[in-house]
Write a protein that holds these residues in place. Structure first.
Motif, PDB file in Angstrom:
ATOM      1  N   LYS A 187       0.797  -1.242   0.175  1.00  0.00           N
ATOM      2  CA  LYS A 187      -0.107   0.047   0.040  1.00  0.00           C
ATOM      3  C   LYS A 187       0.881   1.166   0.020  1.00  0.00           C
ATOM      4  O   LYS A 187       0.575   2.286   0.571  1.00  0.00           O
ATOM      5  CB  LYS A 187      -0.964  -0.023   1.363  1.00  0.00           C
ATOM      6  CG  LYS A 187      -1.943  -0.971   1.261  1.00  0.00           C
ATOM      7  CD  LYS A 187      -2.826  -0.887   2.317  1.00  0.00           C
ATOM      8  CE  LYS A 187      -4.168  -1.804   2.238  1.00  0.00           C
ATOM      9  NZ  LYS A 187      -5.052  -1.874   3.340  1.00  0.00           N
ATOM     10  N   GLU A 200       0.345  11.938   5.108  1.00  0.00           N
ATOM     11  CA  GLU A 200       1.345  10.949   5.699  1.00  0.00           C
ATOM     12  C   GLU A 200       2.680  11.464   6.042  1.00  0.00           C
ATOM     13  O   GLU A 200       3.077  11.184   7.146  1.00  0.00           O
ATOM     14  CB  GLU A 200       1.537   9.870   4.445  1.00  0.00           C
ATOM     15  CG  GLU A 200       2.466   8.855   4.600  1.00  0.00           C
ATOM     16  CD  GLU A 200       1.612   7.752   5.540  1.00  0.00           C
ATOM     17  OE1 GLU A 200       2.495   6.738   6.105  1.00  0.00           O
ATOM     18  OE2 GLU A 200       0.540   7.603   5.460  1.00  0.00           O
ATOM     19  N   ASP A 209      -5.917   8.894  14.203  1.00  0.00           N
ATOM     20  CA  ASP A 209      -4.903   8.321  12.932  1.00  0.00           C
ATOM     21  C   ASP A 209      -3.644   8.319  13.691  1.00  0.00           C
ATOM     22  O   ASP A 209      -2.755   7.217  13.532  1.00  0.00           O
ATOM     23  CB  ASP A 209      -4.908   9.094  11.733  1.00  0.00           C
ATOM     24  CG  ASP A 209      -6.277   9.082  11.027  1.00  0.00           C
ATOM     25  OD1 ASP A 209      -6.930   8.167  11.307  1.00  0.00           O
ATOM     26  OD2 ASP A 209      -6.601   9.993  10.043  1.00  0.00           O
ATOM     27  N   ASN A 224      -0.975   5.405   6.258  1.00  0.00           N
ATOM     28  CA  ASN A 224      -1.512   4.727   5.114  1.00  0.00           C
ATOM     29  C   ASN A 224      -0.716   4.075   3.847  1.00  0.00           C
ATOM     30  O   ASN A 224      -0.987   3.399   3.246  1.00  0.00           O
ATOM     31  CB  ASN A 224      -2.518   5.736   4.699  1.00  0.00           C
ATOM     32  CG  ASN A 224      -3.585   6.191   5.437  1.00  0.00           C
ATOM     33  OD1 ASN A 224      -4.176   5.451   6.249  1.00  0.00           O
ATOM     34  ND2 ASN A 224      -3.802   7.353   5.613  1.00  0.00           N
ATOM     35  N   SER A 225       0.478   4.685   4.107  1.00  0.00           N
ATOM     36  CA  SER A 225       1.733   4.185   3.158  1.00  0.00           C
ATOM     37  C   SER A 225       2.656   3.179   3.688  1.00  0.00           C
ATOM     38  O   SER A 225       3.350   3.424   4.502  1.00  0.00           O
ATOM     39  CB  SER A 225       2.391   5.236   2.454  1.00  0.00           C
ATOM     40  OG  SER A 225       3.152   5.009   1.689  1.00  0.00           O
TER      41      SER A 225
END
Length: 424
Positions: free
Chosen positions: A326, A335, A360, A375-376
């Protein structure tokens, strides 16, 4: 004037007779008393009240509610007050030759009480502080109970409060559907056992029990353990937590802030995962989560150092050969900012940034290199022998296995390549 404490009356003749004292006190009520008006009339004494009718010390216990009296005027040989701040003291009398050993008393009340004894010993007038010698009621002893066990619904108290001095409270098999708010007023509570009830939700105010060390919620109907509890004073006090036989599917990541935990039981729930920061529970020594639905262990599971581990009967899956990729290149502003905040340990809360961004950041994944990713990332799986983190391991299946799949995260392709030899 009264003092509630533990008392042991020790005769100084015992060593001469080759005998020993018990070495254990009993719950008692000490009173500095004066003679009743009737007794004064019978004595026919005159003069000052303080000298004509000297005060005496009355020691009453649950077995002897009328108590035993000891004269005080010119009758105290010595006070031992070295441990008075711990609620302990000893009063040595001349006649009879006994030591009255006091313990488990309120330190402030003990200081006032000893001051009254000194005045009475000197024959000073302390009538304003004295009480009449009446038998002590049973209810006075009940108020100072430290342990209470209720094991059936019919014995559960409905019309009266719990003794505020309780330190251990058990209320099992009482068909409770919620935590009784009266329990949350017991500020001295150290152990709370609410097992075998029908409780569905825990109030956040349990976190106000600042001394609570053991919490047993075995065999209830809980579906969650709230974030508010994880961020309460339980962080500094809770040592043992039993959530076995409930309906919990997941624990919040904030659960790992309960860093004083040494014993955690999660058997027979519906857990599908551990909190991925579980490695932060550095004091954890006993972990049991048998018969759940956990397919993988989080990568931080490797940081635990346990004496006992039981993961039998979970639905562990075989590690996947291909990783889940991802990666987002270039990194998004969100990010990149999140990684910087976490790497530099910058403070944040909902007063500074939106609440969902705080969530988050709280749930950010940790790469094997120690950096963070939001998210990466690349997700890979490997196997780990549980004996590497626990001295005693219960086999995870009936085939004799002690290896379980572990999920790992990588913030970049370089980290993944460098660690690829450990992955399947």
């Amino acid at each position: 004037m009264k003092l509630h404490c533990d008392v042991e009356v020790v005769s100084r003749h015992l060593p001469c007779l080759g005998l020993r004292n018990r070495g254990k006190g009993v719950r008692a009520v000490l009173s500095v008393c004066q003679q009743t008006p009737d007794c004064r009339a019978q004595s026919g004494a005159g003069g000052k009240r303080g000298s004509a009718h000297p005060a005496f010390l009355l020691v009453a216990t649950l077995k002897d509610k009328r108590g035993t009296s000891y004269e005080l005027k010119d009758n105290i040989e010595q006070f031992f007050t070295k441990f008075m701040d711990e609620g302990k003291a000893t009063v040595r009398l001349k006649k009879p030759p006994v030591d009255i050993c006091v313990s488990k008393a309120n330190s402030s009340a003990l200081k006032c009480f000893l001051s009254a004894l000194r005045l009475a010993h000197k024959g000073c007038d302390v009538d304003a502080q004295l009480s009449t010698p009446t038998p002590v009621k049973t209810s006075e002893f009940e108020k100072f109970k430290t342990k209470m066990a209720i094991t059936s619904k019919k014995d559960y108290p409905l019309s009266k409060n719990f003794p505020y001095s309780l330190e251990h409270l058990q209320a099992s098999n009482c068909e409770l559907v919620r935590v009784d708010m009266r329990m949350l007023c017991l500020k001295n509570l150290r152990k709370l056992d609410l097992s075998h009830n029908h409780i569905k939700k825990l109030p956040a105010t349990i976190g106000d029990l600042i001394h609570l060390q053991v919490l047993n919620l075995n065999n209830n109907r809980l579906e969650s353990f709230s974030v508010a509890l994880c961020q309460s004073t339980l962080q500094k006090s809770l040592r043992s937590l039993d959530l076995s036989k409930n309906k919990i599917r997941a624990l919040p990541v904030q659960f790992c802030q309960l860093q004083e935990l040494t014993d955690l039981k999660l058997d027979d729930n519906e857990l599908i995962r551990f909190p991925f920061k579980i490695g932060q529970l550095t004091n954890l020594r006993f972990l049991s989560a048998a018969r759940n639905k956990i397919p993988f262990l989080p990568s931080e599971f490797k940081n635990l150092s346990l004496e006992y581990l039981d993961l039998f009967g979970n639905t562990f899956e075989q590690p996947k050969f291909l990783p889940v990729i991802k990666l987002q290149l270039p990194l998004t502003l969100l990010e990149s900012s999140a990684r910087t905040i976490l790497y530099k340990r910058l403070p944040y809360d909902s007063h500074l940034i939106p609440f969902h961004l705080c969530q988050d950041l709280d749930t950010a994944k940790i790469c094997v290199c120690g950096r963070f990713c939001l998210n990466s990332f690349i997700q890979g799986t490997a196997t780990m022998n549980l004996h590497s983190i626990a001295h005693t391991v219960v086999l995870i299946d009936k085939m004799g296995g002690t290896e379980a799949p572990v999920t790992s995260y990588f913030c970049s392709l370089a980290c993944y390549v460098n660690s690829s030899d450990t992955l399947k």
